[in-house]
Write an enzyme that holds these catalytic residues in place. Structure first.
Site, mmCIF file in Angstrom:
data_model
loop_
_atom_site.group_PDB
_atom_site.id
_atom_site.type_symbol
_atom_site.label_atom_id
_atom_site.label_comp_id
_atom_site.label_asym_id
_atom_site.label_seq_id
_atom_site.Cartn_x
_atom_site.Cartn_y
_atom_site.Cartn_z
ATOM 1 N N ARG A 24 -20.995 36.583 -24.716
ATOM 2 C CA ARG A 24 -19.624 37.075 -24.903
ATOM 3 C C ARG A 24 -18.725 36.668 -23.906
ATOM 4 O O ARG A 24 -17.888 37.647 -23.300
ATOM 5 C CB ARG A 24 -19.650 38.458 -25.495
ATOM 6 N N CYS A 79 -22.932 41.934 -23.856
ATOM 7 C CA CYS A 79 -23.257 43.120 -24.603
ATOM 8 C C CYS A 79 -24.586 42.873 -25.258
ATOM 9 O O CYS A 79 -25.204 41.656 -25.467
ATOM 10 C CB CYS A 79 -22.168 43.615 -25.343
ATOM 11 N N LYS A 136 -11.261 49.590 -37.891
ATOM 12 C CA LYS A 136 -11.464 49.814 -36.156
ATOM 13 C C LYS A 136 -10.816 48.368 -35.533
ATOM 14 O O LYS A 136 -10.016 48.253 -34.584
ATOM 15 C CB LYS A 136 -12.774 49.647 -36.009
ATOM 16 N N ASN A 137 -11.347 47.188 -36.212
ATOM 17 C CA ASN A 137 -10.728 45.834 -35.152
ATOM 18 C C ASN A 137 -9.498 45.224 -35.491
ATOM 19 O O ASN A 137 -9.182 44.832 -34.647
ATOM 20 C CB ASN A 137 -12.047 44.832 -35.651
ATOM 21 N N ARG A 192 -19.245 54.244 -33.174
ATOM 22 C CA ARG A 192 -18.003 53.533 -32.774
ATOM 23 C C ARG A 192 -17.256 52.816 -33.806
ATOM 24 O O ARG A 192 -16.044 52.701 -33.717
ATOM 25 C CB ARG A 192 -18.762 52.235 -31.733
ATOM 26 N N ASP A 251 -20.291 40.668 -38.865
ATOM 27 C CA ASP A 251 -20.211 42.146 -38.760
ATOM 28 C C ASP A 251 -20.862 42.467 -40.069
ATOM 29 O O ASP A 251 -21.106 43.890 -40.148
ATOM 30 C CB ASP A 251 -18.963 42.724 -38.852
HETATM 31 N N1 EPU Z 1 -16.168 33.245 -27.348
HETATM 32 C C1 EPU Z 1 -16.487 32.262 -26.325
HETATM 33 N N2 EPU Z 1 -15.199 32.265 -25.300
HETATM 34 C C2 EPU Z 1 -14.425 33.129 -25.398
HETATM 35 C C3 EPU Z 1 -14.457 34.048 -26.694
HETATM 36 C C4 EPU Z 1 -15.501 34.087 -27.622
HETATM 37 O O1 EPU Z 1 -17.159 31.596 -26.214
HETATM 38 O O2 EPU Z 1 -13.483 33.343 -24.548
HETATM 39 C C5 EPU Z 1 -17.493 32.783 -28.329
HETATM 40 C C6 EPU Z 1 -17.888 34.278 -28.565
HETATM 41 O O3 EPU Z 1 -19.187 34.536 -27.527
HETATM 42 C C7 EPU Z 1 -18.701 34.030 -30.064
HETATM 43 C C8 EPU Z 1 -17.374 33.659 -30.616
HETATM 44 O O4 EPU Z 1 -16.734 32.918 -29.577
HETATM 45 O O5 EPU Z 1 -19.730 33.518 -30.073
HETATM 46 C C9 EPU Z 1 -16.521 34.463 -31.481
HETATM 47 O O6 EPU Z 1 -16.306 35.493 -30.613
HETATM 48 P P1 EPU Z 1 -14.655 36.227 -30.598
HETATM 49 O O7 EPU Z 1 -14.260 36.174 -29.413
HETATM 50 O O8 EPU Z 1 -14.238 35.986 -32.214
HETATM 51 O O9 EPU Z 1 -15.399 37.910 -30.753
HETATM 52 P P2 EPU Z 1 -14.339 39.131 -30.304
HETATM 53 O O10 EPU Z 1 -12.835 38.808 -30.689
HETATM 54 O O11 EPU Z 1 -14.891 39.468 -29.067
HETATM 55 C C10 EPU Z 1 -14.273 40.477 -32.681
HETATM 56 C C11 EPU Z 1 -14.848 41.748 -33.072
HETATM 57 C C12 EPU Z 1 -16.277 41.755 -33.438
HETATM 58 C C13 EPU Z 1 -16.640 40.640 -34.193
HETATM 59 C C14 EPU Z 1 -16.256 39.256 -33.743
HETATM 60 C C15 EPU Z 1 -16.429 38.062 -34.616
HETATM 61 C C16 EPU Z 1 -13.258 43.174 -32.520
HETATM 62 C C17 EPU Z 1 -13.002 44.537 -31.352
HETATM 63 N N3 EPU Z 1 -14.535 42.941 -32.235
HETATM 64 O O12 EPU Z 1 -15.046 40.179 -31.519
HETATM 65 O O13 EPU Z 1 -16.821 42.956 -34.069
HETATM 66 O O14 EPU Z 1 -18.199 40.398 -34.449
HETATM 67 O O15 EPU Z 1 -14.507 39.332 -33.575
HETATM 68 O O16 EPU Z 1 -15.609 38.188 -35.907
HETATM 69 O O17 EPU Z 1 -12.545 42.829 -33.219
HETATM 70 C C18 EPU Z 1 -18.158 44.647 -34.574
HETATM 71 O O18 EPU Z 1 -17.047 45.190 -35.009
HETATM 72 O O19 EPU Z 1 -18.974 45.192 -34.562
HETATM 73 C C19 EPU Z 1 -17.909 43.449 -33.612
HETATM 74 C C20 EPU Z 1 -18.813 43.132 -32.586
#
Ligand code: EPU
Length: 445
Positions: free
Chosen positions: A128, A123, A22-23, A422, A330
């Protein structure tokens, strides 16, 4: 609203094949905005989040078609084609259903020169923020402002630059995807420092390169992108879902089962497998060789058919979630469910989303012994868990509860499984095929 009813105590036995990730698929789909030629993706899982992304792309002038099995098509093949380059609005109504909608921002901005994307907001697993995404795009020359809850981004043509993407909690996966997707059409060279190293980022780089992009270093903390003037269509196989694989490995382990897992991306699960080995759960390659395709280097990471073997006594361990190649956040809820039945005290520390513990209160209702102190949970193993009605408004927390239910004495009802839908394709069917006593029921809200 659907719920799962799980009658615990059955040992899982049989074979399960892991679906596409998915991701990985979500940013791959968004990359279709970067060209007006067709992008064909194979191995796209059939999930609610994927349908939401297809829906969002349709509103952005990009047609998305899945193969129709009734007409002999493959339902896991999706063809995407941007036919109208004028829409630039990712509406709140869609973005609020799926945070990953943010990954249209980079492609829209770099290809269409402007984007108006609803601010995703927090969320159930934490605040986030998207500050790193925005800072990165600004470094490439985008003008960014906020207007009535929308990110408004504009740039005539982005310009390559050095961008640092490290934040308080490590790098950002979707931020790296956004920046990489934007930089491929920028003028000059972009260097992303402290880039996310997740396999999903590598998969996106593979698709972008197949479309004509010039990217080096994906999978390492420094990614270098030389901008090109245009990208073309491509055909791409989505990598298998490492989190789905990890979930099924732990489902086998928690039921002391004997399960063969096909298409298992073992290479992408090193940290999880290291912890599981300590617990007493091991994977044995079934045929000793990587699966077809992997051997030819067509899929990254390397996949294998493996058998989950576990000792009856589970040993306690320490787990700390970290960015890849560390233990994935995850899989934190799922390993917590497993460690609830280990022989002693385990410690789990969540370093990516320090509040991602919705499953803790629910596991307590099933007889688990857990003490949470900030981002750390002390897990004291118990002899058995007991079934209960439970609910968690997070996809992976719900998966952890299903695993607990498989091992518990009595009946567990996991409510609101739309969260699970999801990210897991018909999880109850896959588990039933392995001998679990699980059914989906509809309960009125
Ligand atoms: N963060 C910031 N600023 C930003 C972006 C992120 O401070 O601009 C922080 C976040 O709050 C968090 C950390 O950095 O503490 C990592 O967040 P990241 O941006 O890597 O998360 P994401 O890209 O939004 C993806 C996956 C998540 C998974 C995370 C971490 C997708 C669609 N989502 O989210 O997957 O937990 O990386 O590996 O790829 C799930 O599948 O259940 C899921 C939540």
């Amino acid at each position: 609203m659907d719920a799962f009813v799980v009658r615990g105590g059955r040992r899982l036995r049989g074979r399960v094949k892991i679906n596409g990730s998915k991701n990985a698929a979500l940013p791959l789909m968004a990359a279709a905005l970067l060209t007006d030629e067709p992008i064909t993706l194979e191995n796209v899982p059939n999930l609610r989040d994927i349908a939401s992304m297809a829906n969002l792309l349709e509103t952005l002038g990009c047609q998305a078609h899945r193969g129709d099995p009734a007409a002999g098509g493959d339902p896991h093949r999706m063809t995407l084609q941007a036919t109208d380059a004028s829409p630039c609005l990712a509406h709140y109504d869609i973005v609020r259903t799926m945070r990953a909608s943010i990954c249209v921002l980079g492609p829209l901005l770099t290809k269409r020169g402007r984007a108006r994307v609803s601010m995703p907001g927090g969320c159930n697993i934490g605040d986030r923020p998207v500050d790193l995404h925005l800072r990165g795009l600004q470094a490439l020359g985008a003008q960014i402002s906020l207007d009535e809850g929308y990110i408004v981004a504009e740039a005539r043509r982005l310009k390559g630059a050095k961008v640092f993407l490290g934040g308080t909690f490590g790098s950002t996966v979707l931020g790296t995807a956004n920046l990489m997707s934007a930089a491929v059409l920028a003028e000059g060279t972009t260097v992303i420092e402290s880039a996310a190293c997740e396999p999903e980022v590598v998969d996106l780089a593979r698709l972008l390169c197949a479309m004509g992009a010039r990217i080096r270093g994906a999978g390492s903390p420094r990614i270098t992108i030389e901008g090109v003037d245009r990208l073309h269509g491509a055909h791409h196989q989505v990598i298998p879902d490492r989190i789905e694989a990890g979930t099924f490995i732990m489902a086998a382990a928690i039921t002391n089962g004997d399960v063969v897992i096909e298409n298992c991306p073992t290479d992408a699960l090193t940290a999880a497998l290291d912890r599981l080995t300590e617990v007493g759960v091991e994977l044995e390659p079934v045929d000793g060789s990587p699966d077809a395709g992997a051997a030819a280097g067509e899929v990254d990471p390397i996949c294998q058919t493996v058998r989950v073997a576990s000792t009856r006594r589970l040993q306690p361990v320490q787990v700390v979630t970290q960015p890849h190649p560390g233990f994935p956040t995850d899989l934190q809820a799922q390993i917590m469910a497993l460690l609830c039945l280990a022989d002693g005290n385990s410690m789990i520390t969540e370093k990516i989303f320090p509040d991602r513990f919705l499953h803790v209160a629910e596991l307590l209702r099933m007889g688990a012994r857990l003490i949470r102190n900030g981002p750390t949970v002390l897990v004291t193993g118990v002899h058995h868990l007991v079934g209960a009605p439970v609910m968690a408004s997070d996809l992976r927390a719900s998966a952890g509860l299903v695993l607990a239910g498989l091992a518990a004495r009595g009946t567990t009802t996991v409510n609101r499984v739309y969260h699970l839908d999801r990210g897991y394709e018909m999880m109850e069917v896959a588990l039933r095929n392995l001998g679990a006593d699980i059914e989906r029921i509809n309960v009125s809200a």
